[in-house]
Scaffold this active site. Structure first.
Site, PDB file in Angstrom:
ATOM      1  CG  MET A  95      -1.579  -0.997   1.249  1.00  0.00           C
ATOM      2  SD  MET A  95      -2.879  -1.653   0.041  1.00  0.00           S
ATOM      3  CE  MET A  95      -4.175  -0.676   0.459  1.00  0.00           C
ATOM      4  CG  LEU A  98       7.211   1.200  -4.408  1.00  0.00           C
ATOM      5  CD1 LEU A  98       7.161  -0.965  -4.961  1.00  0.00           C
ATOM      6  CD2 LEU A  98       7.898   0.923  -3.216  1.00  0.00           C
ATOM      7  CG  ASN A 112       0.446  -3.020  -8.570  1.00  0.00           C
ATOM      8  OD1 ASN A 112       0.651  -3.484  -6.895  1.00  0.00           O
ATOM      9  ND2 ASN A 112      -0.003  -1.818  -8.395  1.00  0.00           N
ATOM     10  CG  HIS A 114      -4.596  -1.188  -9.035  1.00  0.00           C
ATOM     11  ND1 HIS A 114      -5.143  -0.591  -7.574  1.00  0.00           N
ATOM     12  CD2 HIS A 114      -6.178  -0.294  -9.460  1.00  0.00           C
ATOM     13  CE1 HIS A 114      -5.876   0.124  -7.841  1.00  0.00           C
ATOM     14  NE2 HIS A 114      -6.232  -0.030  -8.611  1.00  0.00           N
ATOM     15  CG  ASP A 155      -2.533   0.795  -9.308  1.00  0.00           C
ATOM     16  OD1 ASP A 155      -3.580   1.711  -7.982  1.00  0.00           O
ATOM     17  OD2 ASP A 155      -1.707   0.098  -8.196  1.00  0.00           O
TER      18      ASP A 155
HETATM   19  C1  GRF Z   1      -6.318  -6.202  -2.181  1.00  0.00           C
HETATM   20  O1  GRF Z   1      -7.213  -5.827  -3.039  1.00  0.00           O
HETATM   21  C2  GRF Z   1      -5.171  -5.942  -3.322  1.00  0.00           C
HETATM   22  O2  GRF Z   1      -4.898  -5.227  -4.358  1.00  0.00           O
HETATM   23  C3  GRF Z   1      -5.540  -4.232  -2.673  1.00  0.00           C
HETATM   24  O3  GRF Z   1      -4.496  -4.737  -1.350  1.00  0.00           O
HETATM   25  C4  GRF Z   1      -5.791  -5.693  -1.027  1.00  0.00           C
HETATM   26  C5  GRF Z   1      -6.162  -6.595  -0.377  1.00  0.00           C
HETATM   27  O4  GRF Z   1      -4.181  -7.911  -0.430  1.00  0.00           O
HETATM   28  N1  GRF Z   1      -3.545  -3.406  -2.792  1.00  0.00           N
HETATM   29  P1  GRF Z   1      -4.061  -9.137   0.468  1.00  0.00           P
HETATM   30  O5  GRF Z   1      -5.590  -9.658   1.192  1.00  0.00           O
HETATM   31  O6  GRF Z   1      -3.294  -8.561   1.354  1.00  0.00           O
HETATM   32  O7  GRF Z   1      -3.035  -9.584  -0.724  1.00  0.00           O
END
Ligand code: GRF
Length: 203
Positions: A95, A98, A112, A114, A155
């Site tokens: 999250m 970068l 990545n 998304h 993204d």
């Molecule tokens: C997902 O929708 C991912 O694409 C976004 O965060 C959500 C949780 O992902 N960036 P995860 O369960 O931590 O892999």
């Protein structure tokens, strides 16, 4: 037929790690010929760290320090990731944006995931924003994409794979989130499998 060395993956996470878990399961089932060399999280409490621990994967927690700039953090993150000599750096529920201080060390090697279609809902809360657009009657389909991260565009890199996800009339936000996450787990694994086999093809 010469057996190829397994692709070396470093996975960056920030939270639940359900996409990391999909990768771990795909490796354990033999579907993905790869090895997750390390899991790195910017959040100490990321549940994905438990998932990595259970799978015997080394973990590194790299929280952002108070006075640290984005560039300083990214340089430190790059140094940490480089130690594992990855073939691919996979952002799975990562999250943070970068900067080139990180990306320049791994040209065309950062992947990545998304939870939206190319050019729609970049950034955080993409699923909620798609759901709101659906409630406004603006869309009835959203989706998921996997793309390369060549630069600081959020993204927005070259798309490796994408798939549509229908939003159904009776859907709650949770219904849509569940459908999107199931799609993510499948798309991320299938895309990585293809990337790895393509890489092996011309080695
Ligand atoms: C997902 O929708 C991912 O694409 C976004 O965060 C959500 C949780 O992902 N960036 P995860 O369960 O931590 O892999």
């Amino acid at each position: 037929m010469m057996s190829h060395p397994k692709a070396r993956l470093v996975v960056l996470i920030s939270g639940n790690g359900s996409n990391l878990q999909a990768m771990i399961d795909a490796i354990q089932s033999g579907k993905m010929k790869a090895e997750i060399i390390a899991v790195i999280s910017n959040k100490r409490d990321a549940y994905g760290l438990e998932r990595a621990g259970k799978a015997g994967i080394p973990v590194v927690v790299l929280p952002v320090m108070k006075e640290q700039t984005r560039e300083e953090y990214d340089a430190q993150l790059a140094q940490t990731v480089q130690r594992y000599v990855p073939d691919w750096v996979v952002l799975a529920g990562w999250m943070r944006i970068l900067s080139m201080n990180f990306l320049r060390h791994f040209p065309n090697r950062v992947v990545n995931l998304h939870p939206a279609l190319p050019g729609t809902f970049p950034g955080t809360h993409a699923i909620e924003r798609a759901y709101e657009a659906f409630q406004q009657g603006e869309i009835s389909t959203t989706g998921v994409m996997v793309h390369l991260v060549p630069d600081e565009g959020v993204d927005a890199g070259p798309v490796l794979a994408q798939t549509q996800v229908k939003i159904l009339p009776g859907d709650t936000l949770e219904d849509l989130e569940t459908r999107i996450h199931q799609t993510e787990h499948r798309l991320l694994v299938d895309t990585l499998v293809q990337l790895i086999s393509k890489e092996n093809a011309h080695v």
